[in-house]
Design a protein around this motif. Structure first.
Motif, short mmCIF file in Angstrom:
data_model
loop_
_atom_site.label_atom_id
_atom_site.label_comp_id
_atom_site.label_asym_id
_atom_site.label_seq_id
_atom_site.Cartn_x
_atom_site.Cartn_y
_atom_site.Cartn_z
N ARG A 1 23.46 15.71 114.40
CA ARG A 1 22.19 15.12 114.82
C ARG A 1 21.85 13.99 113.85
O ARG A 1 22.12 14.09 112.67
N CYS A 2 21.25 12.94 114.37
CA CYS A 2 20.88 11.79 113.56
C CYS A 2 19.47 11.33 113.91
O CYS A 2 18.99 11.55 115.01
N ALA A 3 18.85 10.68 112.95
CA ALA A 3 17.55 10.03 113.14
C ALA A 3 17.52 8.86 112.16
O ALA A 3 18.38 8.75 111.28
N SER A 4 16.54 7.97 112.32
CA SER A 4 16.40 6.83 111.42
C SER A 4 14.95 6.64 111.04
O SER A 4 14.05 6.93 111.82
N VAL B 1 15.98 -0.15 107.70
CA VAL B 1 16.22 1.10 108.42
C VAL B 1 17.35 1.87 107.74
O VAL B 1 18.41 1.32 107.46
N LEU B 2 17.07 3.15 107.46
CA LEU B 2 18.04 4.06 106.87
C LEU B 2 18.14 5.28 107.78
O LEU B 2 17.20 5.60 108.51
N GLY B 3 19.27 5.96 107.72
CA GLY B 3 19.47 7.10 108.58
C GLY B 3 19.49 8.42 107.85
O GLY B 3 19.59 8.48 106.62
N ILE B 4 19.38 9.46 108.64
CA ILE B 4 19.60 10.83 108.16
C ILE B 4 20.52 11.49 109.18
O ILE B 4 20.43 11.21 110.38
N SER B 5 21.41 12.30 108.71
CA SER B 5 22.31 13.01 109.62
C SER B 5 22.57 14.40 109.10
O SER B 5 22.49 14.66 107.90
#
Length: 132
Positions: free
Chosen positions: A115-118, A126-130
């Motif tokens: 799963r990912c979000a930004s 913009v940076l992401g999390i996964s």
């Protein structure tokens, strides 16, 4: 419906080329105009430990590469391609929202069980999390 398991295929790979560079990334960096505001965001809101701070360069220690901010008068917001691995993406998104962080892409499944979000920093980077 359960996610399909990734298929691993055995294949012969070419021998690795000799590298004159270390096999570890030293720094990843984001360009910012307002260093003090950016440092406060990553240190106080995101919770990264700041190990060095100056008007032109600041560093945050992570479990991998050093995350750095570099001052630039012409820094423009961009999708950095930088992503933080987290245990639970939904919990992390909720924690970021509770701290007033702008979520630019809600958590969603992108591949198998990943799963990912930004999110955006105060300058629009913009940076992401996964994670799972």
């Amino acid at each position: 419906m359960p996610a399909k398991a990734a298929k691993k295929t055995a294949r012969k790979s070419a021998p690795a080329a000799e590298s004159f560079l270390p096999r570890r990334i030293g720094h990843v960096m984001v360009f910012v105009k307002n260093m003090k505001k950016a440092v406060a965001f990553y240190r106080d809101t995101i919770g990264l430990p700041c190990s060095y701070e100056s008007d032109c360069w600041s560093e945050f220690k992570t479990e991998g590469a050093t995350f750095a901010l570099h001052h630039s008068d012409d820094a423009k917001p961009r999708d950095t391609g930088i992503s933080f691995n987290v245990g639970n993406v939904d919990d992390t998104v909720n924690a970021l929202v509770s701290r007033g962080v702008k979520i630019v892409r809600q958590a969603e499944a992108v591949c198998d069980d990943i799963r990912c979000a930004s999110f955006a920093d105060p300058e629009g980077n913009v940076l992401g999390i996964s994670g799972r």
